[in-house]
Design a protein around this motif. Sequence first.
Motif, short mmCIF file in Angstrom:
data_model
loop_
_atom_site.label_atom_id
_atom_site.label_comp_id
_atom_site.label_asym_id
_atom_site.label_seq_id
_atom_site.Cartn_x
_atom_site.Cartn_y
_atom_site.Cartn_z
N ARG A 112 4.54 9.41 -6.44
CA ARG A 112 5.66 9.87 -6.99
C ARG A 112 5.65 11.23 -7.38
O ARG A 112 5.38 11.75 -8.42
CB ARG A 112 5.60 9.33 -8.83
CG ARG A 112 5.80 7.65 -8.35
CD ARG A 112 5.75 6.93 -9.54
NE ARG A 112 5.88 5.54 -9.66
CZ ARG A 112 4.41 4.67 -9.21
NH1 ARG A 112 3.64 5.31 -9.24
NH2 ARG A 112 4.77 3.48 -9.09
N SER B 258 8.66 7.40 -12.93
CA SER B 258 8.37 5.94 -12.51
C SER B 258 9.78 5.53 -13.09
O SER B 258 10.21 5.62 -14.15
CB SER B 258 7.31 5.43 -13.31
OG SER B 258 7.48 4.12 -13.02
N ASP C 154 13.82 1.66 -7.28
CA ASP C 154 12.58 1.70 -8.09
C ASP C 154 11.59 2.44 -7.14
O ASP C 154 11.73 2.53 -5.87
CB ASP C 154 12.16 0.43 -8.82
CG ASP C 154 11.68 -0.67 -7.68
OD1 ASP C 154 10.68 -0.32 -7.28
OD2 ASP C 154 12.54 -1.44 -7.22
N ASN C 155 10.49 2.61 -7.64
CA ASN C 155 9.43 3.13 -7.01
C ASN C 155 7.97 2.66 -7.48
O ASN C 155 7.18 3.21 -7.87
CB ASN C 155 9.27 4.71 -6.93
CG ASN C 155 9.19 5.15 -8.51
OD1 ASN C 155 9.22 4.42 -9.40
ND2 ASN C 155 9.02 6.73 -8.54
N ALA C 156 8.26 1.16 -7.57
CA ALA C 156 7.15 0.63 -8.40
C ALA C 156 6.07 -0.18 -7.30
O ALA C 156 4.78 -0.15 -7.60
CB ALA C 156 7.82 -0.93 -8.87
#
Length: 94
Positions: free
Chosen positions: A14, A19, A36-38
């Motif tokens: 990230r 987040s 998203d960036n989960a």
Amino acid sequence: MKFIVVRVEVTPERPHGLSYSLTLHDGSGERLVGFDNAHAVSDVKGPSGKGKRKFDHKHRLRTIRPYDYRDAATLLQDFWAEVDAVLREKGVLK
């Protein structure tokens, strides 16, 4: 619609220090659009894609593709463009 954005420590996963999860769901709760960036996704399918994983990605109906995060304003613009496209596809918008 559901937006969750949290400032986090800058990491290789990230690098922008965020987040985030921006989603559109239908009436039954199924996700139609999501950015998203989960978790990591691969740029390439198959064994060659294992080394090229990104956290920024988008969900469109039942597909997942890497997303090139540039900045928050572009993320919002891209999200709303995808929402409009899916709603047109589903016949909700003309």
